[in-house]
Design a protein around this motif. Structure first.
Motif, PDB file in Angstrom:
ATOM      1  N   ALA A 191       0.873  -1.151   0.606  1.00  0.00           N
ATOM      2  CA  ALA A 191       0.185  -0.126   0.371  1.00  0.00           C
ATOM      3  C   ALA A 191       0.565   1.267  -0.296  1.00  0.00           C
ATOM      4  CB  ALA A 191      -1.254  -0.201   1.060  1.00  0.00           C
TER       5      ALA A 191
ATOM      6  N   TRP B 160      -2.749   2.999  -3.432  1.00  0.00           N
ATOM      7  CA  TRP B 160      -1.895   2.967  -4.530  1.00  0.00           C
ATOM      8  C   TRP B 160      -1.552   0.791  -3.967  1.00  0.00           C
ATOM      9  CZ3 TRP B 160      -2.705   4.896  -9.309  1.00  0.00           C
ATOM     10  CH2 TRP B 160      -2.863   6.516  -9.041  1.00  0.00           C
ATOM     11  N   ASP B 161      -2.681  -0.108  -4.755  1.00  0.00           N
ATOM     12  CA  ASP B 161      -2.219  -1.360  -4.270  1.00  0.00           C
ATOM     13  C   ASP B 161      -0.919  -1.566  -5.747  1.00  0.00           C
ATOM     14  OD1 ASP B 161      -1.365  -4.014  -4.322  1.00  0.00           O
ATOM     15  OD2 ASP B 161      -3.882  -4.382  -3.960  1.00  0.00           O
TER      16      ASP B 161
ATOM     17  N   GLN C   1      -2.637  -0.041  -9.688  1.00  0.00           N
ATOM     18  CA  GLN C   1      -4.150   0.308  -9.457  1.00  0.00           C
ATOM     19  C   GLN C   1      -4.588   0.763  -7.812  1.00  0.00           C
ATOM     20  OE1 GLN C   1      -6.414   0.155 -12.378  1.00  0.00           O
ATOM     21  NE2 GLN C   1      -4.648  -0.819 -13.465  1.00  0.00           N
TER      22      GLN C   1
ATOM     23  N   ALA D  33      -6.537   2.533  -5.647  1.00  0.00           N
ATOM     24  CA  ALA D  33      -7.250   1.836  -4.752  1.00  0.00           C
ATOM     25  C   ALA D  33      -8.315   2.835  -3.985  1.00  0.00           C
ATOM     26  CB  ALA D  33      -6.517   0.729  -2.790  1.00  0.00           C
ATOM     27  N   GLU D  34      -7.614   3.561  -3.210  1.00  0.00           N
ATOM     28  CA  GLU D  34      -8.612   5.224  -2.580  1.00  0.00           C
ATOM     29  C   GLU D  34      -7.994   6.456  -2.952  1.00  0.00           C
ATOM     30  OE1 GLU D  34      -7.371   4.439   1.559  1.00  0.00           O
ATOM     31  OE2 GLU D  34      -7.139   2.140   1.275  1.00  0.00           O
TER      32      GLU D  34
END
Length: 183
Positions: free
Chosen positions: A102, A115-116, A121, A123-124
């Motif tokens: 993360a 970001w994951d 991608q 993520a938040e």
């Protein structure tokens, strides 16, 4: 806390006897990370950070992207890029010890993004309209971000803004830091 000693090629490693138990320290450069320089479109590294288990390094660049590298004892290898923001990335960090994949970034485009890195991608995402953000901090489910004289707070579980401390500072808030137990 140990000390780092740099060992030239062919020299013996340094053994520290001042530590509670003898410690042998090896330090070497395993690789060079390079951002290709193009005179027509210059790109610089602003900040590089490593995750909690030292398996990843992320570098924020002047072209608003993030370069990702995996780390091992003998190698640093490029794993990909993320086109992260529309504005300059002002802070980048791996704040969650239990989530080494993360990555959080904040930018002068007014966004804090998570970001994951397994999928590369987003993520938040959290946004402050019409304000640049200069720093961010994450602790458990709370995010804080410093902007142009304001500090903003979001709840990660609900992905909504909790509060804004506005008119608290005369200057830009360039360092936001949430302090607490990470366990």
């Amino acid at each position: 806390m140990g000390h780092i000693y740099f060992v030239e090629e062919g020299e013996a490693p340094v053994v520290s006897t001042s530590a509670p138990a003898p410690v042998t320290t090896y330090a070497h450069c395993c690789s060079r990370a390079r951002v290709d320089y193009n005179a027509a479109d210059p790109c610089y590294v602003f900040k590089a950070v490593r995750n909690c288990d030292s398996s990843l390094v992320a570098a924020s660049l002047s072209n608003n992207a993030v370069k990702l590298y995996y780390c091992s004892i003998s190698e640093l290898g490029h794993t990909g890029d993320i086109a992260a923001h529309q504005g300059t990335i002002s802070d980048i960090q791996f704040p969650l010890p239990g989530c080494p994949h993360a990555l959080y970034t904040c930018s002068r485009d007014g966004h804090v993004k998570a970001w994951d890195l397994r999928s590369k991608q987003q993520a938040e995402s959290y946004q402050v309209r019409q304000q640049e953000l200069y720093s961010c901090s994450v602790l458990h489910n709370l995010i804080a971000a410093g902007g142009q004289g304001d500090v903003h707070f979001w709840d990660r579980r609900m992905q909504k803004q909790l509060a804004t401390f506005d008119d608290m500072h005369m200057d830009d808030v360039t360092q936001a830091s949430l302090i607490g137990s990470s366990g």
